[in-house]
Write a protein that holds these residues in place. Structure first.
Motif, PDB file in Angstrom:
ATOM      1  N   SER A 250     -10.580   5.756   7.880  1.00 32.82           N
ATOM      2  CA  SER A 250     -11.449   5.039   8.384  1.00 32.82           C
ATOM      3  C   SER A 250     -12.578   5.061   7.889  1.00 32.82           C
ATOM      4  O   SER A 250     -13.620   4.017   7.941  1.00 32.82           O
ATOM      5  CB  SER A 250     -11.440   5.413   9.901  1.00 32.82           C
ATOM      6  OG  SER A 250     -11.664   6.554  10.139  1.00 32.82           O
TER       7      SER A 250
ATOM      8  N   GLY B  55     -11.892   9.910  13.271  1.00 34.42           N
ATOM      9  CA  GLY B  55     -11.243  10.606  14.325  1.00 34.42           C
ATOM     10  C   GLY B  55     -10.874  12.147  13.371  1.00 34.42           C
ATOM     11  O   GLY B  55     -10.728  13.041  13.888  1.00 34.42           O
TER      12      GLY B  55
ATOM     13  N   TRP C 240      -2.793   3.095   0.362  1.00 36.17           N
ATOM     14  CA  TRP C 240      -2.089   3.740   1.591  1.00 36.17           C
ATOM     15  C   TRP C 240      -2.748   4.430   2.493  1.00 36.17           C
ATOM     16  O   TRP C 240      -2.801   4.529   3.604  1.00 36.17           O
ATOM     17  CB  TRP C 240      -0.763   4.446   1.028  1.00 36.17           C
ATOM     18  CG  TRP C 240      -0.291   5.437   2.136  1.00 36.17           C
ATOM     19  CD1 TRP C 240       0.474   4.984   3.336  1.00 36.17           C
ATOM     20  CD2 TRP C 240      -0.349   6.769   2.199  1.00 36.17           C
ATOM     21  NE1 TRP C 240       0.844   6.084   4.076  1.00 36.17           N
ATOM     22  CE2 TRP C 240       0.161   7.127   3.463  1.00 36.17           C
ATOM     23  CE3 TRP C 240      -1.165   7.806   1.387  1.00 36.17           C
ATOM     24  CZ2 TRP C 240       0.176   8.460   3.823  1.00 36.17           C
ATOM     25  CZ3 TRP C 240      -1.112   9.141   1.792  1.00 36.17           C
ATOM     26  CH2 TRP C 240      -0.427   9.455   3.088  1.00 36.17           C
TER      27      TRP C 240
ATOM     28  N   ASN D  58      -1.154  -1.657   6.529  1.00 37.64           N
ATOM     29  CA  ASN D  58      -0.197  -0.884   5.916  1.00 37.64           C
ATOM     30  C   ASN D  58       0.969  -1.396   6.137  1.00 37.64           C
ATOM     31  O   ASN D  58       1.978  -1.903   5.200  1.00 37.64           O
ATOM     32  CB  ASN D  58      -0.119   0.564   5.731  1.00 37.64           C
ATOM     33  CG  ASN D  58      -1.331   1.092   5.110  1.00 37.64           C
ATOM     34  OD1 ASN D  58      -2.025   0.926   4.521  1.00 37.64           O
ATOM     35  ND2 ASN D  58      -1.505   2.650   5.071  1.00 37.64           N
TER      36      ASN D  58
HETATM   37  P1  8DG Z   1      -9.166   7.698  12.304  1.00 33.21           P
HETATM   38  O1  8DG Z   1      -8.963   8.931  11.749  1.00 33.21           O
HETATM   39  O2  8DG Z   1     -10.576   7.431  12.374  1.00 33.21           O
HETATM   40  O3  8DG Z   1      -8.339   7.835  13.698  1.00 33.21           O
HETATM   41  O4  8DG Z   1      -8.277   6.551  11.673  1.00 33.21           O
HETATM   42  P2  8DG Z   1      -7.478   6.456  10.205  1.00 33.21           P
HETATM   43  O5  8DG Z   1      -8.296   7.059   9.137  1.00 33.21           O
HETATM   44  O6  8DG Z   1      -7.407   4.984   9.882  1.00 33.21           O
HETATM   45  O7  8DG Z   1      -6.190   7.087  10.681  1.00 33.21           O
HETATM   46  P3  8DG Z   1      -5.403   8.342  10.108  1.00 33.21           P
HETATM   47  O8  8DG Z   1      -4.628   8.987  11.276  1.00 33.21           O
HETATM   48  O9  8DG Z   1      -6.632   9.322   9.869  1.00 33.21           O
HETATM   49  O10 8DG Z   1      -4.613   7.982   8.683  1.00 33.21           O
HETATM   50  C1  8DG Z   1      -4.939   7.602   7.566  1.00 33.21           C
HETATM   51  C2  8DG Z   1      -4.444   6.512   6.963  1.00 33.21           C
HETATM   52  O11 8DG Z   1      -3.092   6.984   6.629  1.00 33.21           O
HETATM   53  C3  8DG Z   1      -4.264   5.537   7.789  1.00 33.21           C
HETATM   54  O12 8DG Z   1      -5.445   4.710   7.626  1.00 33.21           O
HETATM   55  C4  8DG Z   1      -2.997   4.647   7.216  1.00 33.21           C
HETATM   56  C5  8DG Z   1      -2.328   5.952   6.577  1.00 33.21           C
HETATM   57  N1  8DG Z   1      -1.161   6.056   7.574  1.00 33.21           N
HETATM   58  C6  8DG Z   1      -0.008   5.077   7.267  1.00 33.21           C
HETATM   59  N2  8DG Z   1       1.067   5.542   8.117  1.00 33.21           N
HETATM   60  C7  8DG Z   1       0.562   6.646   8.884  1.00 33.21           C
HETATM   61  C8  8DG Z   1       1.194   7.508   9.824  1.00 33.21           C
HETATM   62  O13 8DG Z   1       2.363   7.219  10.217  1.00 33.21           O
HETATM   63  N3  8DG Z   1       0.482   8.747  10.067  1.00 33.21           N
HETATM   64  C9  8DG Z   1      -0.723   8.854   9.668  1.00 33.21           C
HETATM   65  N4  8DG Z   1      -1.565   9.914   9.772  1.00 33.21           N
HETATM   66  N5  8DG Z   1      -1.199   7.944   8.558  1.00 33.21           N
HETATM   67  C10 8DG Z   1      -0.617   6.977   8.308  1.00 33.21           C
HETATM   68  O14 8DG Z   1       0.145   4.153   6.823  1.00 33.21           O
END
Ligand code: 8DG
Ligand code: MG
Length: 277
Positions: free
Chosen positions: A185, A194, A263, A271
């Protein structure tokens, strides 16, 4: 129990019920009735004639007393008692749901684990902390840093953290020994995140040496899981406030950099859409 006492008890239930209902008129009527019955100069009520024409006892009250003397109970009171039981159950359910929700928000736990903890008699995060046998390694970390892990990380903080990681790695292998990008993010421009998602490629470093280096500098404090290409753990700024956060590091060979960046930047929804195309 004497009829007199039983009737007072019943009237108290009605008094409390009408108070809760905001029916002040009935609440006060039963309050007056209770005082009147208490003040009766007789040891017990055996006959309805004993309470007729008593100041403070209205028509409704006398009818209820009569009902009690004839049937041994007052229908309205029985109805109210059932409502009270129901209300208590509702409150119990609400608090159960609240606790299950909290349990499911522990890192590494979900709805099933939350139910399991509930069935084991756990009712708070502190209960869980006192019962490490019920916890996986990841859940222990989730509980240790529960509040911090539920705090959003400001963007500026991630920018600073990133500079610190770059500095430390450059000390190991020089500025040109690796490539690093904060994805997730943060890379999408969000004002807070997060967790911190870091993508690294290097010919000179392995994921293990990167993690070991960051541990040595007291940046990484806990390891949740460590695979060949992906690290998940807890980190903080060693000289900053005591704020810990979740860090994922993905290590990729150079030729997978572009796809990996796409990704790991997400979002997850993007994605899924991209893969569908
Ligand atoms: P955040 O940490 O601020 O909550 O949001 P984020 O950075 O978008 O989400 P993240 O859970 O930290 O995941 C990082 C990236 O990994 C997310 O933007 C897209 C990719 N990703 C997928 N599928 C999955 C999955 O099943 N689990 C996780 N953790 N990441 C995934 O495409
Ligand atoms: Mg993220």
């Amino acid at each position: 129990m004497s009829n007199k006492q039983a009737i007072i008890d019943n009237f108290q239930i009605l008094e409390r019920y009408y108070k809760q209902e905001g029916d002040r008129w009935r609440e006060q009527a039963y309050n007056r009735a209770i005082i009147a019955i208490r003040g009766l100069n007789i040891s017990d009520i055996k006959n309805i004639n004993q309470v007729k024409k008593v100041p403070g006892l209205g028509k409704q009250s006398v009818e209820k007393i009569n009902e009690y003397l004839e049937t041994g109970q007052i229908a309205k009171v029985e109805e109210v008692k059932k409502l009270i039981v129901k209300e208590k159950e509702n409150q119990k359910n609400v608090s159960k749901q609240r606790i299950l929700g909290k349990f499911a928000s522990v890192l590494g736990a979900g709805e099933k684990t939350a139910e399991k903890w509930w069935d084991a008699g756990m009712r708070s995060l502190d209960d869980l902390r006192k019962n490490p046998k019920l916890l996986t390694h990841q859940q222990k970390i989730g509980l240790k840093y529960y509040d911090d892990l539920h705090t959003r990380i400001p963007r500026e903080y991630i920018t600073t953290f990133q500079l610190m990681v770059r500095y430390v790695l450059a000390k190991e292998v020089g500025m040109n020994g690796y490539e690093l990008t904060v994805a997730g993010s943060y890379r999408r421009g969000n004002s807070s995140s997060g967790d911190i998602d870091i993508l690294i490629t290097s010919k000179k470093l392995t994921l293990k040496t990167i993690v070991d280096t960051l541990k040595k500098w007291d940046i990484i404090t806990d390891v949740i899981s460590m695979q060949k290409e992906k690290f998940m753990g807890i980190a903080h700024c060693p000289s900053g406030q005591y704020f810990y956060f979740h860090v994922d590091i993905v290590f990729l060979p150079k030729e997978q950099w572009g796809a990996g960046l796409l990704w790991f930047t997400g979002s997850k929804g993007f994605n899924i859409m991209m893969r569908a195309k």
